[in-house]
Design a protein around this motif. Structure first.
Motif, PDB file in Angstrom:
ATOM      1  N   VAL A   1       4.376   0.323 -14.854  1.00 23.78           N
ATOM      2  CA  VAL A   1       5.521   1.213 -15.078  1.00 23.78           C
ATOM      3  C   VAL A   1       6.754   0.345 -15.286  1.00 23.78           C
ATOM      4  O   VAL A   1       7.051  -0.524 -14.455  1.00 23.78           O
ATOM      5  CB  VAL A   1       5.754   2.157 -13.877  1.00 23.78           C
ATOM      6  N   GLY A   2       7.451   0.578 -16.392  1.00 23.77           N
ATOM      7  CA  GLY A   2       8.662  -0.187 -16.644  1.00 23.77           C
ATOM      8  C   GLY A   2       8.434  -1.674 -16.747  1.00 23.77           C
ATOM      9  O   GLY A   2       9.292  -2.473 -16.358  1.00 23.77           O
ATOM     10  N   GLY A   3       7.278  -2.061 -17.279  1.00 25.23           N
ATOM     11  CA  GLY A   3       6.984  -3.473 -17.462  1.00 25.23           C
ATOM     12  C   GLY A   3       6.537  -4.199 -16.210  1.00 25.23           C
ATOM     13  O   GLY A   3       6.336  -5.419 -16.236  1.00 25.23           O
ATOM     14  N   LYS A   4       6.380  -3.501 -15.086  1.00 27.56           N
ATOM     15  CA  LYS A   4       5.958  -4.122 -13.840  1.00 27.56           C
ATOM     16  C   LYS A   4       4.692  -3.455 -13.297  1.00 27.56           C
ATOM     17  O   LYS A   4       4.525  -2.244 -13.435  1.00 27.56           O
ATOM     18  CB  LYS A   4       7.055  -4.006 -12.779  1.00 27.56           C
ATOM     19  N   TRP A   5       3.864  -4.274 -12.657  1.00 24.59           N
ATOM     20  CA  TRP A   5       2.697  -3.715 -11.970  1.00 24.59           C
ATOM     21  C   TRP A   5       3.148  -3.025 -10.691  1.00 24.59           C
ATOM     22  O   TRP A   5       3.898  -3.598  -9.884  1.00 24.59           O
ATOM     23  CB  TRP A   5       1.706  -4.829 -11.615  1.00 24.59           C
ATOM     24  N   ARG A   6       2.706  -1.807 -10.515  1.00 24.84           N
ATOM     25  CA  ARG A   6       2.919  -1.066  -9.275  1.00 24.84           C
ATOM     26  C   ARG A   6       1.536  -0.795  -8.669  1.00 24.84           C
ATOM     27  O   ARG A   6       0.511  -0.965  -9.319  1.00 24.84           O
ATOM     28  CB  ARG A   6       3.631   0.254  -9.533  1.00 24.84           C
ATOM     29  N   THR A   7       1.549  -0.334  -7.457  1.00 28.30           N
ATOM     30  CA  THR A   7       0.293  -0.019  -6.782  1.00 28.30           C
ATOM     31  C   THR A   7       0.346   1.406  -6.261  1.00 28.30           C
ATOM     32  O   THR A   7       1.400   1.858  -5.800  1.00 28.30           O
ATOM     33  CB  THR A   7       0.047  -0.992  -5.613  1.00 28.30           C
ATOM     34  N   VAL A   8      -0.770   2.103  -6.348  1.00 27.94           N
ATOM     35  CA  VAL A   8      -0.846   3.460  -5.798  1.00 27.94           C
ATOM     36  C   VAL A   8      -0.384   3.424  -4.348  1.00 27.94           C
ATOM     37  O   VAL A   8      -0.901   2.646  -3.528  1.00 27.94           O
ATOM     38  CB  VAL A   8      -2.292   3.999  -5.874  1.00 27.94           C
ATOM     39  N   ALA A   9       0.609   4.262  -4.038  1.00 27.16           N
ATOM     40  CA  ALA A   9       1.140   4.331  -2.671  1.00 27.16           C
ATOM     41  C   ALA A   9       0.509   5.525  -1.956  1.00 27.16           C
ATOM     42  O   ALA A   9       0.702   6.670  -2.355  1.00 27.16           O
ATOM     43  CB  ALA A   9       2.664   4.474  -2.701  1.00 27.16           C
ATOM     44  N   GLY A  10      -0.273   5.270  -0.947  1.00 29.18           N
ATOM     45  CA  GLY A  10      -0.947   6.348  -0.243  1.00 29.18           C
ATOM     46  C   GLY A  10      -2.166   6.843  -0.995  1.00 29.18           C
ATOM     47  O   GLY A  10      -2.676   6.197  -1.905  1.00 29.18           O
ATOM     48  N   ARG A  11      -2.615   8.005  -0.601  1.00 28.49           N
ATOM     49  CA  ARG A  11      -3.860   8.539  -1.155  1.00 28.49           C
ATOM     50  C   ARG A  11      -3.680   9.110  -2.561  1.00 28.49           C
ATOM     51  O   ARG A  11      -2.658   9.728  -2.872  1.00 28.49           O
ATOM     52  CB  ARG A  11      -4.403   9.642  -0.248  1.00 28.49           C
TER      53      ARG A  11
ATOM     54  N   PRO B   1      14.217   7.622   1.824  1.00 31.39           N
ATOM     55  CA  PRO B   1      14.622   6.636   2.832  1.00 31.39           C
ATOM     56  C   PRO B   1      13.440   5.801   3.309  1.00 31.39           C
ATOM     57  O   PRO B   1      12.274   6.098   3.024  1.00 31.39           O
ATOM     58  CB  PRO B   1      15.144   7.521   3.963  1.00 31.39           C
ATOM     59  N   GLY B   2      13.719   4.766   4.050  1.00 32.67           N
ATOM     60  CA  GLY B   2      12.673   3.973   4.668  1.00 32.67           C
ATOM     61  C   GLY B   2      11.896   4.788   5.681  1.00 32.67           C
ATOM     62  O   GLY B   2      12.417   5.724   6.293  1.00 32.67           O
ATOM     63  N   GLY B   3      10.631   4.448   5.863  1.00 34.30           N
ATOM     64  CA  GLY B   3       9.786   5.150   6.832  1.00 34.30           C
ATOM     65  C   GLY B   3       9.276   6.493   6.356  1.00 34.30           C
ATOM     66  O   GLY B   3       8.700   7.252   7.155  1.00 34.30           O
ATOM     67  N   HIS B   4       9.432   6.761   5.068  1.00 31.81           N
ATOM     68  CA  HIS B   4       8.985   8.052   4.519  1.00 31.81           C
ATOM     69  C   HIS B   4       7.475   8.000   4.261  1.00 31.81           C
ATOM     70  O   HIS B   4       6.977   7.128   3.550  1.00 31.81           O
ATOM     71  CB  HIS B   4       9.731   8.343   3.218  1.00 31.81           C
ATOM     72  N   GLY B   5       6.726   8.932   4.850  1.00 28.51           N
ATOM     73  CA  GLY B   5       5.287   8.994   4.609  1.00 28.51           C
ATOM     74  C   GLY B   5       4.984   9.504   3.209  1.00 28.51           C
ATOM     75  O   GLY B   5       5.687  10.375   2.688  1.00 28.51           O
ATOM     76  N   ILE B   6       3.935   8.951   2.617  1.00 26.81           N
ATOM     77  CA  ILE B   6       3.587   9.288   1.242  1.00 26.81           C
ATOM     78  C   ILE B   6       2.163   9.836   1.174  1.00 26.81           C
ATOM     79  O   ILE B   6       1.221   9.192   1.633  1.00 26.81           O
ATOM     80  CB  ILE B   6       3.679   8.054   0.312  1.00 26.81           C
ATOM     81  N   SER B   7       2.006  11.010   0.622  1.00 29.15           N
ATOM     82  CA  SER B   7       0.736  11.660   0.306  1.00 29.15           C
ATOM     83  C   SER B   7      -0.041  11.997   1.584  1.00 29.15           C
ATOM     84  O   SER B   7       0.399  11.741   2.708  1.00 29.15           O
ATOM     85  CB  SER B   7      -0.109  10.815  -0.655  1.00 29.15           C
ATOM     86  N   TYR B   8      -1.218  12.584   1.392  1.00 28.52           N
ATOM     87  CA  TYR B   8      -2.010  13.077   2.520  1.00 28.52           C
ATOM     88  C   TYR B   8      -2.325  11.978   3.523  1.00 28.52           C
ATOM     89  O   TYR B   8      -2.720  10.874   3.154  1.00 28.52           O
ATOM     90  CB  TYR B   8      -3.319  13.690   2.019  1.00 28.52           C
ATOM     91  N   GLY B   9      -2.173  12.321   4.786  1.00 29.28           N
ATOM     92  CA  GLY B   9      -2.538  11.398   5.850  1.00 29.28           C
ATOM     93  C   GLY B   9      -1.514  10.345   6.171  1.00 29.28           C
ATOM     94  O   GLY B   9      -1.669   9.600   7.146  1.00 29.28           O
ATOM     95  N   HIS B  10      -0.467  10.229   5.328  1.00 26.93           N
ATOM     96  CA  HIS B  10       0.582   9.232   5.547  1.00 26.93           C
ATOM     97  C   HIS B  10       0.009   7.827   5.759  1.00 26.93           C
ATOM     98  O   HIS B  10       0.421   7.098   6.663  1.00 26.93           O
ATOM     99  CB  HIS B  10       1.481   9.621   6.731  1.00 26.93           C
ATOM    100  N   HIS B  11      -0.947   7.449   4.911  1.00 25.50           N
ATOM    101  CA  HIS B  11      -1.513   6.111   5.017  1.00 25.50           C
ATOM    102  C   HIS B  11      -0.563   5.056   4.471  1.00 25.50           C
ATOM    103  O   HIS B  11      -0.820   3.852   4.602  1.00 25.50           O
ATOM    104  CB  HIS B  11      -2.859   6.047   4.296  1.00 25.50           C
ATOM    105  N   TYR B  12       0.490   5.506   3.839  1.00 25.89           N
ATOM    106  CA  TYR B  12       1.530   4.595   3.373  1.00 25.89           C
ATOM    107  C   TYR B  12       2.871   5.182   3.768  1.00 25.89           C
ATOM    108  O   TYR B  12       3.111   6.391   3.621  1.00 25.89           O
ATOM    109  CB  TYR B  12       1.468   4.434   1.848  1.00 25.89           C
ATOM    110  N   ALA B  13       3.752   4.333   4.284  1.00 25.54           N
ATOM    111  CA  ALA B  13       5.130   4.713   4.573  1.00 25.54           C
ATOM    112  C   ALA B  13       6.043   3.695   3.917  1.00 25.54           C
ATOM    113  O   ALA B  13       5.747   2.483   3.920  1.00 25.54           O
ATOM    114  CB  ALA B  13       5.375   4.774   6.083  1.00 25.54           C
ATOM    115  N   THR B  14       7.133   4.162   3.339  1.00 25.79           N
ATOM    116  CA  THR B  14       8.028   3.247   2.630  1.00 25.79           C
ATOM    117  C   THR B  14       8.616   2.224   3.600  1.00 25.79           C
ATOM    118  O   THR B  14       9.079   2.564   4.686  1.00 25.79           O
ATOM    119  CB  THR B  14       9.159   4.027   1.946  1.00 25.79           C
ATOM    120  N   PRO B  15       8.611   0.954   3.214  1.00 26.94           N
ATOM    121  CA  PRO B  15       9.127  -0.089   4.113  1.00 26.94           C
ATOM    122  C   PRO B  15      10.647  -0.080   4.228  1.00 26.94           C
ATOM    123  O   PRO B  15      11.199  -0.683   5.153  1.00 26.94           O
ATOM    124  CB  PRO B  15       8.627  -1.384   3.465  1.00 26.94           C
ATOM    125  N   GLY B  16      11.295   0.580   3.305  1.00 29.86           N
ATOM    126  CA  GLY B  16      12.749   0.685   3.314  1.00 29.86           C
ATOM    127  C   GLY B  16      13.166   1.704   2.275  1.00 29.86           C
ATOM    128  O   GLY B  16      12.329   2.344   1.634  1.00 29.86           O
TER     129      GLY B  16
END
Length: 408
Positions: free
Chosen positions: A314-324, A272-287
């Motif tokens: 991944v899958g032909g698209k650039w993604r970015t590391v989410a969180g740590r 869901p949106g607002g889900h923290g990702i990896s140590y420290g939750h430096h990234y949270a899903t926007p939706g």
């Protein structure tokens, strides 16, 4: 090289695919740029993470007549693997007191000497071996690391001449190393070249007759023809990586990156949106979105400094590391896409398929591309492709590496 229990056809958690045809092509491209000078392929630090023995063989097949290593142990391993003096001269330059001087002499290595202590140890080792040592005197022309200071150069040259007269050494080379050759127009470049010429002139006026004089590293080999002398030492360029973005891209120099680092997605899941990702939750899903788990981390050489910035295809698209970036894994936000578990995630490669390059990761991590390729750890198997050379001969398998069945 690192061993793996997986056969080449089995899916791998991760792999660093090394294109030996690219290594050979890069050496040929370098030879074309330095006509009149020989090429040393530098294979230190396991060939900048690509695998010393396979890359050394490929470089020699393409016309490199010298190989370079930092440590004597690296050089001795190449000799033990069958790279004989008839196939390639090998030079090593990072010595400490009590090093394996005698073994190096008996293996016909060229040994760098920067000071009187090293020359004394070489002389004693040559006496024990009963044969002269091949010695290259290194001058510190401004880098400020290893090498003999100009003020001490006359003494080192005089003592080397005495050792030659005793039949204990043969001075085969005079050399130095640039500090800022990857910065176009830097004033230290001209200053180092002038000082190197002066130090060569002093040594030759006193009677030394070196076979080779060399100062050019990869950036100098590519952009400074006045620095080529008799030999250039090409390191990162052999592996198809530009020495610096400021100088140009690999394609600008006719080079092709040899390493492609990829992994298999270990998990794809909805969150869901607002889900923290990896140590420290430096990234949270926007939706509401989907996440992909990439099973490599900083223990495999993925820089933690690229947390939140490292690019992945991944899958032909650039993604970015989410969180740590964690020790063994990191997460990418797939934005609702649902690639199959096991799909390929490409961290970097030549860029042909739209994937990021080592330079992209260097920019993301605030470092240099040298570090990106060199730091890939031993848990990541190297898989070699295009092992067959242009003569149609397959070199013997490098110990510990995997082989892909595709031929060049």
């Amino acid at each position: 090289m690192n061993d793996t229990a997986h056969p080449p056809t089995a899916p791998l958690r991760a792999r660093a695919e090394i294109d030996l045809a690219a290594v050979r092509a890069n050496v040929r491209a370098l030879r074309g740029r330095v006509a009149g000078a020989a090429v040393m392929a530098v294979v230190k630090s396991d060939a900048y993470g690509h695998g010393a023995l396979p890359c050394a063989r490929a470089a020699v097949e393409a016309g490199a007549t010298w190989l370079g290593t930092a440590t004597p142990e690296e050089a001795l391993a190449l000799r033990a693997a069958g790279l004989s003096p008839a196939r390639a001269r090998i030079m090593c330059w990072l010595w400490t007191p009590g090093g394996p001087w005698r073994e190096a002499i008996e293996a016909d290595l060229d040994l760098s000497v920067s000071g009187m202590w090293a020359l004394a140890e070489v002389r004693e080792a040559a006496r024990q071996a009963g044969r002269p040592a091949r010695v290259q005197l290194k001058a510190d022309t401004g880098l400020g690391r290893n090498g003999c200071q100009p003020a001490d150069w006359p003494e080192l040259v005089a003592e080397a001449l005495r050792a030659e007269a005793e039949g204990l050494i043969r001075v085969t080379g005079l050399w130095s190393h640039f500090a800022c050759a990857d910065e176009p127009g830097h004033p230290s470049i001209a200053a180092q070249l002038a000082l190197f010429r002066d130090m060569i002139a002093h040594a030759e006026q006193r009677g030394l007759r070196p076979e080779v004089r060399h100062i050019a590293n990869s950036p100098a080999a590519l952009t400074l023809p006045e620095s080529h002398f008799d030999l250039v030492r090409a390191g990162i360029a052999v592996y198809g990586v530009s020495p610096s973005a400021e100088l140009g891209t690999p394609a600008d120099f006719g080079l092709r990156p040899a390493m492609t680092l990829s992994a298999s997605l270990a998990l794809v899941k909805h969150v869901p949106g607002g889900h923290g990702i990896s140590y420290g939750h430096h990234y949270a899903t926007p939706g509401e979105t989907t996440l992909g788990l990439v099973p490599v981390g900083y223990a495999d050489g993925v820089p933690r400094h690229a947390s939140g910035t490292g690019p992945v295809l991944v899958g032909g698209k650039w993604r970015t590391v989410a969180g740590r970036v964690a020790m063994d894994q990191f997460v990418v936000d797939l934005g609702g896409d649902e690639p199959e578990i096991g799909s390929e995630a490409v961290l970097f490669g030549p860029g042909d398929r739209g994937e990021p390059t080592a330079e992209d990761w260097a920019q993301a991590a605030g470092t240099i591309a040298y570090e990106i390729v060199t730091r890939i750890g031993t848990r990541v198997p190297r898989v070699y492709v295009n092992e067959v050379d242009e003569a149609g001969e397959r070199p013997e398998r490098a110990e510990g590496g995997e082989r892909d069945t595709r031929d060049g």
